[in-house]
Design an enzyme around this catalytic site. Structure first.
Site, PDB file in Angstrom:
ATOM      1  N   PRO A 137     -29.156  -2.259 -54.696  1.00 31.50           N
ATOM      2  CA  PRO A 137     -29.698  -2.759 -56.107  1.00 31.50           C
ATOM      3  C   PRO A 137     -30.694  -3.673 -55.089  1.00 31.50           C
ATOM      4  O   PRO A 137     -29.962  -5.083 -54.316  1.00 31.50           O
ATOM      5  CB  PRO A 137     -29.046  -3.223 -56.911  1.00 31.50           C
ATOM      6  CG  PRO A 137     -27.474  -3.720 -56.035  1.00 31.50           C
ATOM      7  CD  PRO A 137     -27.631  -2.135 -55.102  1.00 31.50           C
TER       8      PRO A 137
ATOM      9  N   ASP B  44     -28.833  -6.840 -50.438  1.00 28.75           N
ATOM     10  CA  ASP B  44     -27.508  -6.430 -52.064  1.00 28.75           C
ATOM     11  C   ASP B  44     -27.279  -7.115 -52.225  1.00 28.75           C
ATOM     12  O   ASP B  44     -26.578  -7.584 -52.934  1.00 28.75           O
ATOM     13  CB  ASP B  44     -27.010  -5.911 -50.350  1.00 28.75           C
ATOM     14  CG  ASP B  44     -26.107  -4.591 -51.654  1.00 28.75           C
ATOM     15  OD1 ASP B  44     -26.005  -4.395 -52.765  1.00 28.75           O
ATOM     16  OD2 ASP B  44     -25.665  -3.328 -50.964  1.00 28.75           O
ATOM     17  N   HIS B  45     -27.761  -6.781 -53.981  1.00 27.14           N
ATOM     18  CA  HIS B  45     -27.498  -7.462 -54.851  1.00 27.14           C
ATOM     19  C   HIS B  45     -26.446  -7.446 -55.593  1.00 27.14           C
ATOM     20  O   HIS B  45     -25.123  -7.867 -56.370  1.00 27.14           O
ATOM     21  CB  HIS B  45     -28.422  -7.136 -56.347  1.00 27.14           C
ATOM     22  CG  HIS B  45     -28.561  -9.048 -57.019  1.00 27.14           C
ATOM     23  ND1 HIS B  45     -27.681  -9.893 -57.002  1.00 27.14           N
ATOM     24  CD2 HIS B  45     -29.535  -8.903 -57.871  1.00 27.14           C
ATOM     25  CE1 HIS B  45     -28.397 -10.194 -57.884  1.00 27.14           C
ATOM     26  NE2 HIS B  45     -28.903 -10.354 -58.511  1.00 27.14           N
ATOM     27  N   ARG B  46     -25.334  -6.102 -54.929  1.00 32.94           N
ATOM     28  CA  ARG B  46     -24.220  -5.904 -55.449  1.00 32.94           C
ATOM     29  C   ARG B  46     -23.174  -7.081 -54.109  1.00 32.94           C
ATOM     30  O   ARG B  46     -21.594  -7.543 -54.809  1.00 32.94           O
ATOM     31  CB  ARG B  46     -23.773  -4.543 -54.693  1.00 32.94           C
ATOM     32  CG  ARG B  46     -24.570  -3.081 -55.642  1.00 32.94           C
ATOM     33  CD  ARG B  46     -24.283  -1.730 -54.776  1.00 32.94           C
ATOM     34  NE  ARG B  46     -25.035  -1.623 -53.586  1.00 32.94           N
ATOM     35  CZ  ARG B  46     -24.497  -0.626 -53.249  1.00 32.94           C
ATOM     36  NH1 ARG B  46     -24.178   0.346 -52.889  1.00 32.94           N
ATOM     37  NH2 ARG B  46     -24.645  -0.608 -51.130  1.00 32.94           N
TER      38      ARG B  46
END
Length: 445
Positions: free
Chosen positions: A242, A417-419
């Protein structure tokens, strides 16, 4: 017994490669350290050295063969005194010229040459007689009537395993079936071609012209290993990672002035800094200042790195590659510049070593030289972020005293990387990067 020479893993992520060129031929004597072949991985063309001494008895995989799996046998090496064992099917070949009975002192498969299979054709077990490895009978054909092209070794293994060659998709030159294709196929499995296509879908289009191509003059270019890897990894990145994008406008005037002064001082040493060299340094220092962005995401843990190794996107004729500037946060600008020029040149010549393009903690991609104002780069997994840099240009700008003026401005966009990285942490990194570029002496302290 001959020594099996197998396809080596020349990089941490290599699963298959192209046997670009053989530098030896059957009958040549080699010793440890001799260069035997050139192998094309997804990133570079590398030389393959001999480990053992002996004579090349059999080249199993022809040069130019794509999709050779790591661990597949590519040649056989005879040690001293083993010249008679240069190929896996010597008994079969002898039987064609010497129709004498088997040696009664031998047992098992060694005591049964191919001519004995012919004598047994009247017995209930006709399968062996139907497809002896060296049989001069016509080769099997596919359903469309096309003749099946396979190496003698592949035919022998297929006969032993009970594999229907017409149902196997070849990975050798011009679709030729080689040993690796047959060894990975289960006996009697009609679905083998589908399984192979699932494992390597990129190979399928080469078999026939896709119907979707319009009737317009065109040319077809075979996908290189590098292009296949780029397609696979970027697709995985956009599907599985994401992305969040954060953009800042950065004033370049002080950095450009510092670069000019430094280049004047470094001229005697033959070093000329580029703007990109300074931006690599700025990103590396910013990552150390904001360690929450200098990370790698894994399914069960978050890895935070203590230093910044920057992967730098370099365009080559076959695609993008990212050589790594290690310890960029503590390296001098002259060191970064010298290493970057060397790595970029060897990247374009496909001469990088595996450790020189693997393992970065973050990436930077600069398209300013093409006049691109702003863009959003795709994250290079398993890294947590990549910085996309646009062109510096003169724009209206509000100066420190509040007056409207003109300044050299660059837009930079971070993909995160939004994780692994929250938006606020990404914003802190972009803020730190901007401040370092606008006050560049701070990154040299």
């Amino acid at each position: 017994m001959p020594i099996e020479i197998k396809m080596p893993a020349l990089s941490p992520t290599m699963e298959e490669g192209t046997l670009a060129k053989w530098l030896v031929k059957e009958g040549d004597t080699v010793k440890s350290g001799d260069i035997m072949a050139e192998i094309e991985t997804d990133k570079a063309t590398m030389e393959f050295e001999a480990v053992d001494e002996g004579t090349i008895g059999k080249i199993v995989v022809a040069e130019g063969t794509d999709g050779v799996k790591v661990g597949a046998v590519i040649a056989l090496l005879n040690a001293e005194g083993e010249e008679g064992e240069s190929t896996p099917e010597p008994a079969a070949k002898e039987s064609e010229t010497k129709p004498s009975p088997a040696d009664p002192n031998k047992t098992g498969t060694e005591a049964k040459p191919a001519d004995e299979d012919v004598r047994d054709h009247g017995k209930p077990d006709d399968a062996k007689a139907a497809a002896p490895a060296p049989s001069p009978s016509p080769a099997p054909a596919r359903k469309d009537g096309e003749r099946v092209k396979a190496s003698p070794l592949a035919r022998r293994i297929a006969a032993e395993k009970g594999v229907d060659l017409s149902a196997v998709q070849g990975s050798g030159p011009n679709g030729r079936i080689v040993r690796a294709d047959v060894e990975g196929t289960k006996p009697g499995a009609a679905a083998a071609p589908a399984a192979k296509e699932d494992a390597a879908p990129a190979v399928a289009p080469a078999a026939a012209k896709p119907a979707a191509i319009p009737d317009v003059p065109h040319e077809l270019t075979k996908l290189s290993n590098m292009r296949k890897t780029i397609a696979r990894r970027l697709t995985e990145s956009k599907q599985q990672v994401p992305h969040i994008y954060l953009t800042v406008d950065v004033r370049l005037d002080k950095l450009l002035k510092l670069r000019s002064e430094l280049n004047a001082g470094l001229e005697a040493r033959g070093v000329k800094l580029s703007v990109n060299d300074l931006l690599i340094k700025a990103l590396a220092v910013a990552l150390v200042q904001v360690p929450k962005c200098n990370v790698m995401f894994t399914p069960d843990q978050l890895v935070t790195f203590a230093r910044a190794d920057i992967s730098v996107a370099v365009s080559t004729p076959e695609g993008l590659i990212t050589p790594v500037i290690t310890e960029a946060d503590t390296a001098s600008l002259s060191s970064i510049s010298t290493r970057m020029k060397d790595l970029a040149a060897r990247a374009r010549d496909k001469k990088l070593k595996p450790e020189e393009f693997a393992g970065g903690t973050a990436s930077i991609s600069n398209m300013g030289m093409y006049g691109i104002k702003q863009f959003e780069a795709v994250i290079n997994p398993p890294q947590g972020m990549i910085l996309a840099v646009g062109a510096g240009e003169k724009r209206p700008w509000v100066m420190e005293d509040g007056a409207l003026g003109v300044a050299s401005i660059m837009s930079a966009t971070g993909s995160f990387d939004h994780r692994a990285i929250d938006g606020a942490d990404g914003a802190q990194l972009m803020k730190a990067f901007r401040e370092l570029v606008e006050n560049p002496l701070a990154m040299l302290a």
